[in-house]
Design a protein around this motif. Structure first.
Motif, mmCIF file in Angstrom:
data_model
loop_
_atom_site.group_PDB
_atom_site.id
_atom_site.type_symbol
_atom_site.label_atom_id
_atom_site.label_comp_id
_atom_site.label_asym_id
_atom_site.label_seq_id
_atom_site.Cartn_x
_atom_site.Cartn_y
_atom_site.Cartn_z
ATOM 1 N N ARG A 124 -44.151 1.652 -25.430
ATOM 2 C CA ARG A 124 -43.186 1.905 -24.357
ATOM 3 C C ARG A 124 -43.773 1.552 -23.003
ATOM 4 O O ARG A 124 -43.079 1.608 -21.997
ATOM 5 C CB ARG A 124 -42.749 3.379 -24.368
ATOM 6 C CG ARG A 124 -42.157 3.837 -25.685
ATOM 7 C CD ARG A 124 -41.105 2.895 -26.212
ATOM 8 N NE ARG A 124 -40.000 2.728 -25.284
ATOM 9 C CZ ARG A 124 -39.087 1.766 -25.374
ATOM 10 N NH1 ARG A 124 -39.182 0.863 -26.325
ATOM 11 N NH2 ARG A 124 -38.103 1.700 -24.507
ATOM 12 N N GLY A 125 -45.068 1.227 -22.967
ATOM 13 C CA GLY A 125 -45.667 0.772 -21.730
ATOM 14 C C GLY A 125 -46.496 1.828 -21.022
ATOM 15 O O GLY A 125 -46.740 2.921 -21.533
ATOM 16 N N ILE B 177 -38.210 6.905 -23.560
ATOM 17 C CA ILE B 177 -36.923 7.215 -22.949
ATOM 18 C C ILE B 177 -36.373 5.950 -22.305
ATOM 19 O O ILE B 177 -37.132 5.108 -21.810
ATOM 20 C CB ILE B 177 -37.060 8.350 -21.897
ATOM 21 C CG1 ILE B 177 -35.677 8.864 -21.484
ATOM 22 C CG2 ILE B 177 -37.880 7.886 -20.706
ATOM 23 C CD1 ILE B 177 -35.729 10.165 -20.698
ATOM 24 N N GLN B 178 -35.068 5.788 -22.359
ATOM 25 C CA GLN B 178 -34.429 4.653 -21.711
ATOM 26 C C GLN B 178 -34.690 4.650 -20.204
ATOM 27 O O GLN B 178 -34.753 5.696 -19.572
ATOM 28 C CB GLN B 178 -32.914 4.705 -21.908
ATOM 29 C CG GLN B 178 -32.413 4.363 -23.272
ATOM 30 C CD GLN B 178 -30.894 4.442 -23.297
ATOM 31 O OE1 GLN B 178 -30.265 4.936 -22.361
ATOM 32 N NE2 GLN B 178 -30.293 3.966 -24.371
ATOM 33 N N TYR B 179 -34.786 3.460 -19.647
ATOM 34 C CA TYR B 179 -34.828 3.270 -18.193
ATOM 35 C C TYR B 179 -35.908 4.122 -17.521
ATOM 36 O O TYR B 179 -35.672 4.776 -16.507
ATOM 37 C CB TYR B 179 -33.457 3.539 -17.583
ATOM 38 C CG TYR B 179 -32.441 2.517 -18.023
ATOM 39 C CD1 TYR B 179 -32.400 1.253 -17.447
ATOM 40 C CD2 TYR B 179 -31.544 2.787 -19.057
ATOM 41 C CE1 TYR B 179 -31.491 0.301 -17.874
ATOM 42 C CE2 TYR B 179 -30.635 1.835 -19.492
ATOM 43 C CZ TYR B 179 -30.615 0.593 -18.887
ATOM 44 O OH TYR B 179 -29.722 -0.359 -19.325
ATOM 45 N N GLY C 273 -31.059 8.204 -31.268
ATOM 46 C CA GLY C 273 -32.144 8.220 -32.230
ATOM 47 C C GLY C 273 -33.475 8.530 -31.573
ATOM 48 O O GLY C 273 -33.581 8.680 -30.350
ATOM 49 N N PRO C 274 -34.535 8.621 -32.368
ATOM 50 C CA PRO C 274 -35.838 9.058 -31.839
ATOM 51 C C PRO C 274 -36.433 8.107 -30.809
ATOM 52 O O PRO C 274 -37.227 8.525 -29.977
ATOM 53 C CB PRO C 274 -36.713 9.130 -33.106
ATOM 54 C CG PRO C 274 -36.027 8.225 -34.093
ATOM 55 C CD PRO C 274 -34.568 8.360 -33.807
ATOM 56 N N TRP C 275 -36.062 6.829 -30.837
ATOM 57 C CA TRP C 275 -36.592 5.884 -29.864
ATOM 58 C C TRP C 275 -35.687 5.749 -28.645
ATOM 59 O O TRP C 275 -35.993 5.001 -27.728
ATOM 60 C CB TRP C 275 -36.818 4.520 -30.508
ATOM 61 C CG TRP C 275 -38.008 4.515 -31.410
ATOM 62 C CD1 TRP C 275 -38.012 4.738 -32.760
ATOM 63 C CD2 TRP C 275 -39.369 4.326 -31.034
ATOM 64 N NE1 TRP C 275 -39.291 4.678 -33.242
ATOM 65 C CE2 TRP C 275 -40.148 4.438 -32.211
ATOM 66 C CE3 TRP C 275 -40.012 4.060 -29.836
ATOM 67 C CZ2 TRP C 275 -41.525 4.287 -32.216
ATOM 68 C CZ3 TRP C 275 -41.396 3.917 -29.832
ATOM 69 C CH2 TRP C 275 -42.142 4.022 -31.006
ATOM 70 N N ASP C 276 -34.560 6.451 -28.635
ATOM 71 C CA ASP C 276 -33.657 6.470 -27.481
ATOM 72 C C ASP C 276 -33.201 5.058 -27.091
ATOM 73 O O ASP C 276 -32.972 4.773 -25.928
ATOM 74 C CB ASP C 276 -34.347 7.140 -26.287
ATOM 75 C CG ASP C 276 -33.335 7.644 -25.247
ATOM 76 O OD1 ASP C 276 -32.236 8.053 -25.656
ATOM 77 O OD2 ASP C 276 -33.645 7.616 -24.051
ATOM 78 N N GLU C 277 -33.082 4.171 -28.069
ATOM 79 C CA GLU C 277 -32.750 2.780 -27.777
ATOM 80 C C GLU C 277 -31.250 2.511 -27.802
ATOM 81 O O GLU C 277 -30.724 1.773 -26.978
ATOM 82 C CB GLU C 277 -33.434 1.850 -28.796
ATOM 83 C CG GLU C 277 -34.944 1.849 -28.711
ATOM 84 C CD GLU C 277 -35.448 1.019 -27.544
ATOM 85 O OE1 GLU C 277 -34.629 0.535 -26.753
ATOM 86 O OE2 GLU C 277 -36.673 0.863 -27.428
ATOM 87 N N GLY C 278 -30.534 3.093 -28.780
ATOM 88 C CA GLY C 278 -29.144 2.744 -28.959
ATOM 89 C C GLY C 278 -28.168 3.547 -28.131
ATOM 90 O O GLY C 278 -26.976 3.249 -28.108
#
Length: 286
Positions: A112-113, A151-153, A174-179
């Motif tokens: 995630r950086g 987390i997104q953004y 979902g767990p990666w908060d992507e969709g």
């Protein structure tokens, strides 16, 4: 002859300086980095990279001077400095260049950086004992580096964007908060009315920067106006509206004006062509 597709633009505004770093993708695997002075309107072109650059997984330092990048490099010749060769890794460089003053390797793109933190000492993965870390001591005296949460953004949230009450709960993505089709808002600074609204559509394969292609709107006095030609937007410190357009322009707009009068200044980045060159001497040393 068909026209070349417009480049994809993304930017980050420094949290304590009227500076933004601009990322331009295109054609294909080429990336360009530029520095935008939000006070004067000047644009300074910088590095060109043929490879992978993931701006949403990096950061701009609060003073707008340092860039933390997540990079996939294919050949050693793309960079100067302590970059360890082909592979995926993080670098710290001077805006708007990508010459690595320090670098450390990342095993893959499944990260995630990282981001800058103030008032703390840098810890791993950025440590002086790492064989790929380079000379990190000058950075450690100024800033720390931490892993970014899932987390997104995340870049936007560090710059004052918050969840709208209508945003779906995190579990929906979902767990990666992507969709998750999240909605974020950011009030206009400097005590002026209005706020920006960012509406995400979830991952859109092949679109935008890192498959994120949000829509933006300007909301004032209960009225929401879509920014249909905008691919990225944020506030300048003085309350001006900074946007990157779908056609490849970076603009400062006056949210209180209408029509063409709203554009205070603009830079058309669509016509740029890859022009890689070594960074100047000031960008190759701390």
């Amino acid at each position: 002859m068909p026209h070349a597709p417009a480049p994809r633009l993304y930017a980050m505004v420094a949290t304590r300086a009227p500076v933004a770093v601009v990322f331009r993708r295109g054609p294909t695997s080429w990336w360009h980095v530029g520095r935008l002075d939000l006070a004067s309107g000047d644009y300074a072109p910088g590095a060109w990279l043929r490879g992978g650059l993931y701006p949403r997984r990096g950061d701009l330092s609060p003073d707008g001077e340092l860039l933390l990048s997540f990079v996939m490099k294919r050949t050693r010749g793309e960079f100067l400095g302590p970059a360890p060769g082909p592979g995926t890794y993080f670098t710290v460089s001077k805006v708007p260049w990508l010459t690595a003053l320090a670098a450390w390797r990342e095993g893959s793109t499944w990260t995630r950086g990282c981001h800058f933190v103030e008032g703390r000492r840098a810890r791993r993965p950025f440590a002086l004992g790492d064989p790929d870390a380079g000379d990190a001591a000058p950075l450690r005296r100024r800033l720390g580096v931490e892993l970014t949460p899932v987390i997104q953004y995340a870049v936007e949230r560090r710059r004052g964007w918050v969840e709208h009450p209508d945003s779906p709960p995190r579990e929906a993505g979902g767990p990666w908060d992507e969709g998750r089709q999240a909605i974020l808002v950011k009030p206009r600074p400097a005590g002026t009315p209005g706020r920006l609204v960012l509406q995400d559509r979830g991952l859109v394969r092949g679109a935008g920067i890192e498959w994120r292609a949000p829509s933006f709107a300007l909301e004032r006095r209960g009225r929401r106006v879509a920014l249909a030609d905008v691919a990225w937007a944020d506030w300048a410190p003085d309350g001006g509206l900074v946007v990157a357009t779908i056609s490849g322009r970076i603009e400062l707009r006056d949210p209180d004006a209408r029509g063409r009068r709203a554009v205070v200044w603009a830079h058309d980045l669509a016509a740029l062509r890859p022009d890689p060159r070594p960074a100047p001497a000031w960008a190759r040393a701390w």
